[in-house]
Design an enzyme around this catalytic site. Structure first.
Site, mmCIF file in Angstrom:
data_model
loop_
_atom_site.group_PDB
_atom_site.id
_atom_site.type_symbol
_atom_site.label_atom_id
_atom_site.label_comp_id
_atom_site.label_asym_id
_atom_site.label_seq_id
_atom_site.Cartn_x
_atom_site.Cartn_y
_atom_site.Cartn_z
ATOM 1 N N LYS A 50 -34.616 -45.906 18.756
ATOM 2 C CA LYS A 50 -33.503 -46.736 18.259
ATOM 3 C C LYS A 50 -33.226 -47.898 19.210
ATOM 4 O O LYS A 50 -33.118 -49.048 18.788
ATOM 5 C CB LYS A 50 -32.246 -45.891 18.120
ATOM 6 C CG LYS A 50 -30.942 -46.696 17.993
ATOM 7 C CD LYS A 50 -29.708 -45.848 17.869
ATOM 8 C CE LYS A 50 -28.927 -45.721 19.133
ATOM 9 N NZ LYS A 50 -28.135 -46.875 19.574
ATOM 10 N N CYS B 286 -19.277 -47.619 20.924
ATOM 11 C CA CYS B 286 -18.493 -46.376 20.970
ATOM 12 C C CYS B 286 -17.539 -46.453 22.163
ATOM 13 O O CYS B 286 -17.847 -47.072 23.177
ATOM 14 C CB CYS B 286 -19.423 -45.190 21.133
ATOM 15 S SG CYS B 286 -20.334 -44.900 19.641
ATOM 16 N N ARG C 257 -16.523 -51.679 28.070
ATOM 17 C CA ARG C 257 -17.960 -52.001 27.995
ATOM 18 C C ARG C 257 -18.108 -53.523 27.913
ATOM 19 O O ARG C 257 -18.398 -54.084 26.883
ATOM 20 C CB ARG C 257 -18.597 -51.323 26.796
ATOM 21 C CG ARG C 257 -18.595 -49.805 26.885
ATOM 22 C CD ARG C 257 -19.226 -49.159 25.674
ATOM 23 N NE ARG C 257 -20.691 -49.239 25.722
ATOM 24 C CZ ARG C 257 -21.473 -48.790 24.724
ATOM 25 N NH1 ARG C 257 -20.927 -48.321 23.625
ATOM 26 N NH2 ARG C 257 -22.788 -48.863 24.825
ATOM 27 N N ASP D 248 -27.224 -40.824 27.665
ATOM 28 C CA ASP D 248 -27.240 -40.538 26.229
ATOM 29 C C ASP D 248 -27.641 -39.098 25.924
ATOM 30 O O ASP D 248 -27.626 -38.682 24.775
ATOM 31 C CB ASP D 248 -28.192 -41.497 25.490
ATOM 32 C CG ASP D 248 -27.713 -42.918 25.587
ATOM 33 O OD1 ASP D 248 -28.525 -43.832 25.318
ATOM 34 O OD2 ASP D 248 -26.543 -43.145 25.957
HETATM 35 C C1 EPZ Z 1 -27.403 -49.358 26.054
HETATM 36 O O1 EPZ Z 1 -26.041 -49.747 26.001
HETATM 37 C C2 EPZ Z 1 -27.583 -48.340 24.937
HETATM 38 N N1 EPZ Z 1 -27.255 -48.972 23.651
HETATM 39 C C3 EPZ Z 1 -26.667 -47.142 25.155
HETATM 40 O O2 EPZ Z 1 -27.056 -46.182 24.195
HETATM 41 C C4 EPZ Z 1 -26.929 -46.532 26.535
HETATM 42 O O3 EPZ Z 1 -25.948 -45.535 26.781
HETATM 43 C C5 EPZ Z 1 -26.836 -47.603 27.624
HETATM 44 O O4 EPZ Z 1 -27.715 -48.715 27.312
HETATM 45 C C6 EPZ Z 1 -27.238 -47.048 28.993
HETATM 46 O O5 EPZ Z 1 -28.538 -46.540 28.936
HETATM 47 C C7 EPZ Z 1 -28.178 -49.786 23.087
HETATM 48 O O6 EPZ Z 1 -29.246 -49.993 23.625
HETATM 49 C C8 EPZ Z 1 -27.792 -50.383 21.758
HETATM 50 P P1 EPZ Z 1 -25.546 -51.021 29.739
HETATM 51 P P2 EPZ Z 1 -25.539 -51.022 26.881
HETATM 52 O O7 EPZ Z 1 -25.402 -52.483 29.603
HETATM 53 O O8 EPZ Z 1 -26.607 -52.029 26.910
HETATM 54 C C9 EPZ Z 1 -21.628 -51.781 32.303
HETATM 55 C C10 EPZ Z 1 -26.785 -44.589 22.522
HETATM 56 O O9 EPZ Z 1 -26.229 -43.494 22.496
HETATM 57 N N2 EPZ Z 1 -21.849 -53.182 31.951
HETATM 58 O O10 EPZ Z 1 -26.774 -50.459 30.396
HETATM 59 O O11 EPZ Z 1 -24.202 -51.403 26.390
HETATM 60 C C11 EPZ Z 1 -21.306 -50.912 31.084
HETATM 61 O O12 EPZ Z 1 -19.920 -50.939 30.808
HETATM 62 C C12 EPZ Z 1 -26.111 -45.743 23.222
HETATM 63 O O13 EPZ Z 1 -27.911 -44.841 22.026
HETATM 64 C C13 EPZ Z 1 -21.047 -54.143 32.552
HETATM 65 O O14 EPZ Z 1 -20.177 -53.844 33.362
HETATM 66 O O15 EPZ Z 1 -25.414 -50.326 28.308
HETATM 67 C C14 EPZ Z 1 -21.771 -49.555 31.530
HETATM 68 O O16 EPZ Z 1 -20.779 -48.945 32.330
HETATM 69 C C15 EPZ Z 1 -24.757 -45.366 23.793
HETATM 70 N N3 EPZ Z 1 -21.262 -55.450 32.224
HETATM 71 C C16 EPZ Z 1 -22.992 -49.858 32.402
HETATM 72 O O17 EPZ Z 1 -22.850 -51.232 32.793
HETATM 73 C C17 EPZ Z 1 -22.227 -55.840 31.332
HETATM 74 O O18 EPZ Z 1 -22.386 -57.057 31.075
HETATM 75 C C18 EPZ Z 1 -24.317 -49.706 31.676
HETATM 76 O O19 EPZ Z 1 -24.235 -50.451 30.470
HETATM 77 C C19 EPZ Z 1 -23.021 -54.842 30.733
HETATM 78 C C20 EPZ Z 1 -22.821 -53.513 31.060
#
Ligand code: EPZ
Length: 436
Positions: A25, A120, A125, A310
């Site tokens: 996904k 979610c 986020r 996840d």
């Molecule tokens: C991706 O989300 C996935 N979603 C999430 O999967 C997954 O949990 C996550 O990566 C971590 O592996 C998709 O790919 C659509 P991040 P993303 O940017 O990109 C913070 C699932 O169940 N952050 O790696 O949103 C953020 O708040 C879903 O399939 C910032 O602070 O995750 C988090 O605490 C749930 N600033 C951490 O970094 C930003 O600009 C990691 O977020 C971006 C993120």
């Protein structure tokens, strides 16, 4: 009267047999927007048929892309004649991955207008690292009234050096999307290393891009003039596979999980082995067999190759049955334990203290009416229902169906007693629910 759907599960049956994993996904939701960068036909194989990908394909069609299903998991996307504007913002708002349209539109049109992504509710986020990357590439970004406006003053982005303050999957992929057609070289430091990032890079390179180092924390992108069409197969879904692995262990069954890349599952396999579960790797499958007694383990979720966040809710469900007390520390999100209350309705004893869940083992679960709080929490509730004595009903299954292709059918083929039932929608119209 409107009706909603729920899962009804009669638990206590060990899962046995074989299950084939679908395409990833979190790779697909980046590769679909990436096809915006290609003037030609992208034939994408192993595309998961889930509502997140369906929605993204609809968004691309609204932009003028031609989308043709060759078979259930192979599609042709032709973005030769897409035009800026006319984006269905109501759909964008429902998809976490709509943020990838910023990078893809900037790369293709030199400008972008999208909605702020939802996601979610795991706490805050933000997308500040996405914005930092786009601005470093020369884009002017304006976030107003729930929309993200971006534009490259010279009509085209330029390469840059970007250090990510936080390891972010989305920001890493978004910056890759924006930089493949930029002028010059881009270097992303402190990049995320997830398998789906490598998959996006491989997809783009098969279309003529020059992305190097994906899967390490330093990614180099040499901008090219244009991308051409081609064929690409998406990797198997690491988290879908992990979910079935945990379900096999939790239901005391034995399942061969096919169409996987064992290397991507290493951390999950090791943690399961630590509980005493037997996990055997083959070339493109893993065999999971429950052992006699489950042992407690402690988990901290980390960026890849650490234990994936996840998979955290699914493991919590398993550990409710382990001997002793386990501790799960959530290292990625502020609050990803909303499912704990739902598990406790089923007789679990999960206490949440900040970013830690303390799981007292030795509790067999009993069926109850519960909710899916988000995609992976919902999967955890399904596993709980499969293990519980008695009947479990799970509402809000729309979350689950965003990330698991043919979930009910695949579980039924493994011997699960699960079906979908309707129930009256007696609440006000739900807000636009947001996928992850
Ligand atoms: C991706 O989300 C996935 N979603 C999430 O999967 C997954 O949990 C996550 O990566 C971590 O592996 C998709 O790919 C659509 P991040 P993303 O940017 O990109 C913070 C699932 O169940 N952050 O790696 O949103 C953020 O708040 C879903 O399939 C910032 O602070 O995750 C988090 O605490 C749930 N600033 C951490 O970094 C930003 O600009 C990691 O977020 C971006 C993120």
């Amino acid at each position: 009267m409107c009706f909603l759907e729920k899962y009804v599960i009669k638990g206590g049956k060990p899962l046995k047999g074989e299950v084939t994993i679908s395409g990833a996904k979190n790779a697909a939701v980046a590769i679909i927007p990436a096809s915006l960068l290609v003037k030609g036909v992208c034939r994408i194989e192993n595309m998961p048929h889930i509502s997140d990908t369906d929605m993204l394909l609809t968004i691309l069609k609204e932009l003028g892309a031609k989308v043709r299903f060759i078979d259930n998991s192979t599609i042709d996307i032709d973005c030769t004649n897409v035009e800026f504007g006319n984006a269905p913002f109501d759909l964008m708002r429902k998809i976490r991955a709509s943020y990838y349209l910023i990078g893809a539109m900037l790369g293709r049109f030199g400008k972008a207008k999208t909605t702020m992504p939802g996601g979610c509710n795991f706490g805050c986020r933000p997308i500040d690292q996405h914005i930092k990357g786009m601005e470093a590439l020369g884009a002017e970004i304006n976030v107003k009234n729930g929309f993200v406006y971006a534009a490259a003053p010279e009509g085209k982005l330029h390469g840059s050096f970007i250090y990510l303050d936080k390891v972010s999957v989305g920001a890493t992929m978004n910056i890759i999307l924006a930089s493949v057609l930029a002028t010059g070289r881009t270097i992303i430091e402190n990049a995320a290393r997830e398998p789906h990032i490598v998959d996006l890079a491989n997809f783009l390179n098969s279309m003529g891009a020059d992305v190097r180092g994906a899967g390490t924390d330093t990614i180099k992108v040499n901008g090219v003039e244009s991308l051409h069409g081609g064929t690409y197969a998406i990797i198997p879904d690491q988290i879908e596979a992990g979910t079935y692995m945990v379900a096999a262990a939790a239901t005391k069954g034995e399942v061969l999980i096919k169409n996987v890349i064992p290397k991507h599952l290493e951390c999950i396999s090791e943690k399961l082995r630590e509980t005493g579960t037997i996990v055997q790797n083959f070339e493109d499958s893993v065999l999971v067999r429950a052992s006699g007694n489950l042992r407690k383990v402690n988990i901290k979720t980390l960026p890849y190759p650490g234990f994936p966040t996840d998979m955290q809710p699914q493991m919590a469900t398993l550990l409710c049955q382990a001997e002793g007390t386990s501790v799960i520390t959530e290292g990625i999100y502020d609050n990803r334990f909303k499912y704990a209350a739902e598990l406790n309705k089923m007789g679990a004893n999960v206490n949440v203290e900040g970013k830690m869940a303390i799981i007292e083992g030795g509790h067999s679960l009993t069926g109850a009416p519960v909710m899916a709080c988000d995609l992976r929490a919902g999967a955890a509730m399904v596993i709980a229902g499969l293990c519980a004595n008695g009947e479990t009903e799970i509402e809000d299954i729309h979350y689950i169906e965003r990330g698991y292709e043919d979930f009910v059918e695949k579980l039924r083929r493994l011997g699960a007693d699960i079906c979908i039932a309707e129930y009256p929608d007696d609440t006000d119209k739900k807000d636009n629910v947001i996928a992850v």
